[in-house]
Motif scaffolding. Structure first.
Motif, PDB file in Angstrom:
ATOM      1  N   UNK A 155      10.700  58.181  -4.712  1.00 43.59           N
ATOM      2  CA  UNK A 155      11.704  59.118  -4.219  1.00 43.59           C
ATOM      3  C   UNK A 155      12.998  58.989  -5.005  1.00 43.59           C
ATOM      4  N   UNK A 156      13.414  57.754  -5.271  1.00 44.97           N
ATOM      5  CA  UNK A 156      14.632  57.522  -6.052  1.00 44.97           C
ATOM      6  C   UNK A 156      14.475  58.070  -7.457  1.00 44.97           C
ATOM      7  N   UNK A 157      13.308  57.847  -8.069  1.00 47.27           N
ATOM      8  CA  UNK A 157      13.043  58.345  -9.417  1.00 47.27           C
ATOM      9  C   UNK A 157      13.162  59.852  -9.471  1.00 47.27           C
ATOM     10  N   UNK A 158      12.519  60.540  -8.523  1.00 47.35           N
ATOM     11  CA  UNK A 158      12.536  62.003  -8.516  1.00 47.35           C
ATOM     12  C   UNK A 158      13.940  62.526  -8.266  1.00 47.35           C
ATOM     13  N   UNK A 159      14.615  61.974  -7.256  1.00 49.77           N
ATOM     14  CA  UNK A 159      15.936  62.498  -6.918  1.00 49.77           C
ATOM     15  C   UNK A 159      16.960  62.193  -8.001  1.00 49.77           C
ATOM     16  N   UNK A 160      16.787  61.103  -8.752  1.00 44.84           N
ATOM     17  CA  UNK A 160      17.735  60.740  -9.803  1.00 44.84           C
ATOM     18  C   UNK A 160      17.636  61.651 -11.011  1.00 44.84           C
ATOM     19  N   UNK A 161      16.388  62.006 -11.415  1.00 45.23           N
ATOM     20  CA  UNK A 161      16.200  62.734 -12.659  1.00 45.23           C
ATOM     21  C   UNK A 161      16.024  64.237 -12.480  1.00 45.23           C
ATOM     22  N   UNK A 162      15.471  64.677 -11.372  1.00 45.95           N
ATOM     23  CA  UNK A 162      15.142  66.090 -11.216  1.00 45.95           C
ATOM     24  C   UNK A 162      16.194  66.888 -10.462  1.00 45.95           C
ATOM     25  N   UNK A 190      14.458  71.733  -9.697  1.00 47.72           N
ATOM     26  CA  UNK A 190      15.623  72.571  -9.980  1.00 47.72           C
ATOM     27  C   UNK A 190      16.009  72.556 -11.458  1.00 47.72           C
ATOM     28  N   UNK A 191      15.272  71.817 -12.288  1.00 48.76           N
ATOM     29  CA  UNK A 191      15.536  71.751 -13.720  1.00 48.76           C
ATOM     30  C   UNK A 191      14.274  72.070 -14.503  1.00 48.76           C
ATOM     31  N   UNK A 192      14.429  72.807 -15.598  1.00 50.94           N
ATOM     32  CA  UNK A 192      13.261  73.170 -16.379  1.00 50.94           C
ATOM     33  C   UNK A 192      12.794  72.053 -17.295  1.00 50.94           C
ATOM     34  N   UNK A 193      13.565  70.955 -17.390  1.00 56.03           N
ATOM     35  CA  UNK A 193      13.139  69.813 -18.209  1.00 56.03           C
ATOM     36  C   UNK A 193      12.625  68.663 -17.352  1.00 56.03           C
TER      37      UNK A 193
END
Length: 253
Positions: free
Chosen positions: A9-16, A211-214
């Motif tokens: 969850x932290x990984x996803x919320x930090x980068x995406x 929310x990001x295309x990368x």
């Protein structure tokens, strides 16, 4: 197991996702989701509010009169449950959006093999909430400012942003799933993102829009993580035994 979900969850919320759920005072829950026919069918709205309250959120139904402290609609998140197309299983995932319809957080999919709709939706939704619980939400008293307040929970898909998010960790283990063994992976569009196939063709990765295309939420079998672009290359990143694994992937969109 709880630790692994927390790291994910932290990984996803930090980068995406550029906003944190901790920036928002409360959550609004619609009584009806797109895949059901009537308000609170299968008690999904009730189950959602129960889980949100249990996870520490202030949660209100969309038709409730809100206290004055929640009059600023951009201080709220907008909850939704989305059903994925699936054969012989029921798959649901959860999204939190801001007042412009931009995704703040998207959960992992909850899956049920139950044939009865009530049992299937209940089990799948409860499983989707596992990654919400792992976020350990706590409001941080941030004042969210936003000039665009025309959002409704049925707004179209979020606007993408390009923001660089370099990875830096001493615990990263690097591998390569796009090299000689698997070759190039080809992206096939799906309703929620893409599936990445090899030349067999065999589905290697399923990736879901953020929310990001990368940056995509990604799954390979039971392994869930993110697919993120760094230095013009794609990497599948996930936690294994409390260590961050970063696998380079050659993707053709």
């Amino acid at each position: 197991m709880k630790t692994r979900f927390l790291f994910l969850a932290v990984l996803i919320s930090s980068y995406c996702f550029s906003q944190s759920i901790n920036d928002y005072k409360a959550v609004l829950i619609p009584l009806k989701f797109d895949f059901i026919k009537s308000d609170n069918q299968y008690r999904l709205a009730t189950l959602s509010k129960f889980n949100l309250n249990k996870a520490g959120f202030q949660a209100f139904y969309a038709n409730e009169s809100l206290p004055k402290e929640y009059n600023d609609r951009c201080s709220l998140m907008y909850f939704d449950v989305v059903k994925e197309k699936s054969f012989l299983t029921t798959k649901l995932y959860i999204t939190f959006k801001d007042c412009n319809g931009k995704i703040i957080f998207q959960s992992a999919s909850g899956i049920s093999k139950e044939k009865d709709f009530q049992l299937a939706y209940t089990e799948a939704l409860n499983k989707a909430f596992i990654s919400v619980y792992a976020l350990e939400y706590k409001y941080n008293n941030t004042v969210v400012r936003n000039s665009d307040t025309n959002f409704s929970p049925t707004s179209p898909s979020p606007v993408y942003q390009e923001v660089s998010a370099p990875l830096s960790t001493s615990e990263t283990v690097k591998a390569n799933i796009g090299g000689d063994n698997l070759g190039t992976l080809y992206a096939q569009p799906t309703a929620t993102g893409f599936q990445l196939i090899d030349s067999t063709p065999k589905v290697i990765l399923k990736i879901f829009n953020s929310s990001r295309k990368d940056c995509f939420i990604a799954a390979r079998g039971n392994i869930q993580g993110i697919l993120i672009a760094k230095d013009n290359q794609w990497f599948f990143e996930y936690y294994q035994n409390d260590k961050l694994i970063s696998e380079k992937v050659d993707v053709k969109f």
